[in-house]
Design an enzyme around this catalytic site. Structure first.
Site, PDB file in Angstrom:
ATOM      1  CG  ASN A  34      -0.304   0.328   2.503  1.00 47.15           C
ATOM      2  OD1 ASN A  34       0.728  -0.233   2.839  1.00 47.15           O
ATOM      3  ND2 ASN A  34      -0.903   1.221   3.257  1.00 47.15           N
ATOM      4  CG  HIS A  45       2.905   4.201  -7.460  1.00 50.60           C
ATOM      5  ND1 HIS A  45       2.118   3.305  -6.790  1.00 50.60           N
ATOM      6  CD2 HIS A  45       2.116   4.790  -8.391  1.00 50.60           C
ATOM      7  CE1 HIS A  45       0.899   3.331  -7.310  1.00 50.60           C
ATOM      8  NE2 HIS A  45       0.873   4.233  -8.273  1.00 50.60           N
TER       9      HIS A  45
END
Length: 182
Positions: A34, A45
């Site tokens: 996550n 990310h």
């Protein structure tokens, strides 16, 4: 240069999401556990300083240079994408309840069916074991497919993962690279 988020911005990112970097028929869909609070705060990310994902990709041969998290969309041009088992950000992955991982895996199967990547590379053995109900799974090729997608497990590149140093990450990420490109 991208501004560093403030402590308040990082704290406010709890529960936020980072959009998937995805397209049909990718070579590899890299799947984190996550997003970190830092990644959610900046919207990219593996953005937390100390995360070794980008260095591992480069060291293993997936990229010709070390990309920045702010270039995550550029991975699509190389045939790679990014997603997470659980979409919402937490300070640490161990804050996630097993139910969240299991539900995330169900959603991930829909993603695989829709986008059909060649390989799903799950970045985190402990989360994989829970989410996929594979308590004895080990790092590497899982010798199974979901919707024609090969499943591979790699170590979590977080700087909090003391079990793997950068040279260890390079070795196991290179095994995946070799399996699909050589």
């Amino acid at each position: 240069m991208h501004p560093k988020p403030t402590s308040a911005e990082i704290h406010a990112a709890y529960g936020q999401t980072v959009p998937d970097v995805i397209a049909p028929n990718l070579r590899v869909l890299f799947c984190g556990i996550n997003p970190s609070l830092y990644s959610a705060a900046v919207g990219h990310h593996f953005a937390r300083p100390g995360n070794r994902f980008w260095r591992s990709l480069h060291a293993a041969g997936f990229t010709d240079r070390c990309y920045s998290p702010f270039e995550d969309q550029s991975l699509l041009e190389l045939g790679y994408g990014l997603t997470n088992i659980v979409p919402h950000a937490t300070a640490r992955a161990d804050e996630l309840k097993p139910e969240a991982l299991i539900e995330g895996q169900r959603q991930l199967m829909t993603t695989l069916q829709t986008y059909q990547p060649q390989v799903l590379a799950v970045l985190g053995i402990s989360a994989y074991r829970v989410a996929f109900n594979r308590p004895k799974a080990v790092i590497g090729d899982q010798h199974e497919q979901w919707h024609q997608t090969m499943i591979w497990v790699l170590p979590n590149p977080s700087g909090l993962n003391a079990h793997y140093q950068l040279n260890d990450l390079q070795r196991v990420y290179s095994e995946l690279f070799t399996a699909i490109f050589i």
